[in-house]
Design an enzyme around this catalytic site. Structure first.
Site, mmCIF file in Angstrom:
data_model
loop_
_atom_site.group_PDB
_atom_site.id
_atom_site.type_symbol
_atom_site.label_atom_id
_atom_site.label_comp_id
_atom_site.label_asym_id
_atom_site.label_seq_id
_atom_site.Cartn_x
_atom_site.Cartn_y
_atom_site.Cartn_z
ATOM 1 N N LYS A 23 0.506 -1.361 0.314
ATOM 2 C CA LYS A 23 0.051 -0.081 0.159
ATOM 3 C C LYS A 23 0.932 1.198 0.349
ATOM 4 O O LYS A 23 2.070 0.909 0.812
ATOM 5 C CB LYS A 23 -0.847 0.028 1.450
ATOM 6 C CG LYS A 23 -1.961 0.684 1.072
ATOM 7 C CD LYS A 23 -3.236 0.082 -0.108
ATOM 8 C CE LYS A 23 -4.557 0.853 0.560
ATOM 9 N NZ LYS A 23 -5.718 0.169 -0.535
HETATM 10 P P1 NAD Z 1 -13.280 7.322 -3.365
HETATM 11 O O1 NAD Z 1 -11.603 8.263 -2.598
HETATM 12 O O2 NAD Z 1 -13.557 7.255 -4.599
HETATM 13 O O3 NAD Z 1 -13.906 7.358 -2.447
HETATM 14 C C1 NAD Z 1 -14.471 7.971 -1.066
HETATM 15 C C2 NAD Z 1 -15.959 7.963 -0.799
HETATM 16 O O4 NAD Z 1 -16.220 8.617 1.004
HETATM 17 C C3 NAD Z 1 -16.828 9.624 -1.017
HETATM 18 O O5 NAD Z 1 -16.984 9.682 -1.650
HETATM 19 C C4 NAD Z 1 -15.866 10.635 0.260
HETATM 20 O O6 NAD Z 1 -16.644 11.322 0.059
HETATM 21 C C5 NAD Z 1 -16.930 9.837 0.887
HETATM 22 N N1 NAD Z 1 -15.972 9.100 2.720
HETATM 23 C C6 NAD Z 1 -15.323 10.207 2.378
HETATM 24 N N2 NAD Z 1 -14.969 9.864 4.721
HETATM 25 C C7 NAD Z 1 -16.026 10.257 4.457
HETATM 26 C C8 NAD Z 1 -16.585 10.009 5.689
HETATM 27 N N3 NAD Z 1 -16.669 10.434 6.966
HETATM 28 N N4 NAD Z 1 -17.993 9.698 5.799
HETATM 29 C C9 NAD Z 1 -18.914 9.693 4.950
HETATM 30 N N5 NAD Z 1 -18.502 9.321 3.563
HETATM 31 C C10 NAD Z 1 -16.684 9.617 3.809
HETATM 32 O O7 NAD Z 1 -12.834 6.268 -2.273
HETATM 33 P P2 NAD Z 1 -12.806 4.300 -3.195
HETATM 34 O O8 NAD Z 1 -11.908 4.113 -3.707
HETATM 35 O O9 NAD Z 1 -14.327 4.634 -2.698
HETATM 36 O O10 NAD Z 1 -12.379 3.841 -1.632
HETATM 37 C C11 NAD Z 1 -13.314 4.007 -0.572
HETATM 38 C C12 NAD Z 1 -13.164 2.790 0.628
HETATM 39 O O11 NAD Z 1 -12.827 1.575 -0.553
HETATM 40 C C13 NAD Z 1 -11.504 2.890 1.091
HETATM 41 O O12 NAD Z 1 -11.224 2.213 2.256
HETATM 42 C C14 NAD Z 1 -10.406 1.763 0.098
HETATM 43 O O13 NAD Z 1 -9.569 1.300 1.060
HETATM 44 C C15 NAD Z 1 -11.227 0.974 -0.698
HETATM 45 N N6 NAD Z 1 -11.340 0.358 -1.162
HETATM 46 C C16 NAD Z 1 -10.829 1.059 -2.585
HETATM 47 C C17 NAD Z 1 -11.078 -0.312 -3.986
HETATM 48 C C18 NAD Z 1 -10.748 0.562 -4.846
HETATM 49 O O14 NAD Z 1 -11.155 -0.326 -6.340
HETATM 50 N N7 NAD Z 1 -10.660 2.234 -5.382
HETATM 51 C C19 NAD Z 1 -11.151 -1.559 -3.358
HETATM 52 C C20 NAD Z 1 -10.385 -2.215 -2.369
HETATM 53 C C21 NAD Z 1 -11.453 -1.278 -1.155
#
Ligand code: NAD
Length: 409
Positions: free
Chosen positions: A99
């Site tokens: 990461k």
């Molecule tokens: P992103 O930046 O695209 O979206 C994050 C979202 O969460 C946004 O809508 C933001 O406004 C919201 N957010 C942030 N803080 C918040 C809070 N305190 N309360 C409510 N909403 C909040 O990120 P993402 O890629 O969608 O990742 C989200 C999660 O999924 C993370 O934990 C990431 O590690 C995990 N993840 C992502 C992927 C991927 O392919 N993108 C894969 C596996 C896991």
């Protein structure tokens, strides 16, 4: 990191492994901390802290996302790298876990600044990344454009185009069809299997989703398409509610236009914290870690929690939910669709041959279904929670690879 360590300790205890193996699995193989200086648009200079942690290589090159968020620190990156190792082993892709991150708020920077900061970070971590070493992908605050800049910076340094150095690239640069929504598609596949296991029919079920980013938005969309009434959604700015079920397609347009879900026509604004404790059948936390804690786990009314985000449930909350018979589908299973299709993207890059979207989605579903059954069967056979079962299975696979390779020298 405490939660990641506790989960590993519980798996080691269950598997009966010795202390030396436990210590090895608890420790990152390699950690790099870098300063990332940025020339701002106004001519001033700012300096940010950047990290890349490679937790394990026993099953293949390291693989993991790159996060841009103010909260990023070495502890968070270490935990996320360890979870990546388990996730890759659980869905049986030939990678270890990694990461990376920069402690920066992307919302406070212009596109030009984000490009400069990404390119400088890439050049700082360049010696340890590469298609056979460590392959970054998007995470919070980064996207396919970020991956294109990394690929270009890396390619410029080595002198030829290397598409396999990142995944989650734009399709026109060798990205995989279906990658952008793969994590969410996997979350939805798993949610539907979890619902079936509890005798729930999608068209009679309700759900709420925390986070409307890359994972939350399409998870909500796929669930709605399967007939689930998604009645509440939140993002960092607030939360909205409609008991009739939100029109996710129109909501996505609204969020793209305004930057937030807040203010979507015909919906009610609610306390964002309540999204996790509403009277729904399924809650999908898909934003950040540590949101279901001992303070709100007692109030969760859903009977299924599907972890779209990494680490959304603390250890204390996990125990409370278990006692209350809430089914928690752990992150390393629920959100593994992203890394599965990242693997497909890397395979396509190495083959220089593009698969059809249908091929990608079918193979994704097959892997998610297999991993789901592996976890359900193991949990049933050993009386474990799904998190304990998923971690134990993954730790066992990593240890097996390590033992077959042997300890060098
Ligand atoms: P992103 O930046 O695209 O979206 C994050 C979202 O969460 C946004 O809508 C933001 O406004 C919201 N957010 C942030 N803080 C918040 C809070 N305190 N309360 C409510 N909403 C909040 O990120 P993402 O890629 O969608 O990742 C989200 C999660 O999924 C993370 O934990 C990431 O590690 C995990 N993840 C992502 C992927 C991927 O392919 N993108 C894969 C596996 C896991």
């Amino acid at each position: 990191m405490a939660d990641a360590h506790a989960q590993l300790a519980s798996a080691i205890d269950h598997l009966g492994y010795e202390t030396g193996m436990h210590r090895m699995l608890a420790t990152s193989r390699r950690e790099l901390m870098v300063s990332v200086p940025l020339r701002r648009d106004d001519g001033s200079t700012a300096v940010y802290s950047g990290y890349r942690v490679q937790h394990n290589f026993s099953r293949g090159p390291a693989k993991g996302g790159l996060r841009f968020a103010p909260s990023v620190d070495i502890d968070e990156v270490r935990a996320l790298a360890m979870w990546m190792t388990w996730k890759c082993a659980l869905v049986d892709v030939p990678y270890g876990g990694a990461k990376g991150g920069i402690a920066i708020d992307p919302r406070e920077h212009s596109l030009a600044e984000l490009e400069r900061v990404t390119r400088r970070y890439t050049s700082e971590v360049l010696p340890i990344i590469g298609p056979t070493k460590d392959i970054p992908a998007p995470d919070i605050g980064t996207d396919e454009r970020t991956m294109a800049w990394i690929m270009d910076t890396y390619s410029a340094a080595v002198g030829y185009t290397v598409p396999g150095v990142v995944t989650g690239k734009p399709v026109s640069l060798g990205g995989s069809l279906g990658r952008a929504s793969a994590t969410s598609r996997g979350v939805a596949n798993i949610t539907l299997m979890a619902m079936a296991s509890r005798g729930m029919r999608p068209e009679r079920a309700t759900a709420s989703v925390q986070g409307f980013g890359k994972v939350g938005r399409d998870a909500a969309r796929f669930l709605a398409a399967a007939g689930v009434r998604v009645i509440a959604v939140s993002d960092v700015d607030g939360a909205i509610y409609d008991h009739r079920g939100l029109d996710i397609g129109r909501l996505a347009e609204h969020a793209a236009r305004t930057g937030s879900v807040v203010g979507f026509e015909g919906t009610e604004s609610i306390d964002p914290r309540s999204v996790l404790t509403l009277d729904v059948d399924v809650v999908v936390p898909a934003a950040v870690e540590g949101v279901i804690t001992e303070h709100n786990a007692h109030q969760v009314q859903a009977s299924i929690v599907v972890e779209g985000a990494n680490g959304p449930t603390t250890k204390a909350a996990d125990s409370i939910l278990r006692e209350r018979d809430v089914l928690v589908v752990p992150d390393i299973l629920a959100n593994a669709g992203g890394v599965v299709v990242s693997y497909f993207e890397w395979v396509q890059a190495n083959q220089a041959y593009q698969w059809s979207e249908r091929d990608v989605n079918d193979r994704l579903e097959e892997r998610m279904t297999r991993a789901w059954h592996d976890v359900v069967d193991y949990a049933g056979a050993h009386d474990l929670t799904y998190r304990q079962a998923a971690t134990a299975l993954a730790v066992r696979r990593v240890t097996e690879a390590h033992k077959l390779r042997g300890l060098y020298p």
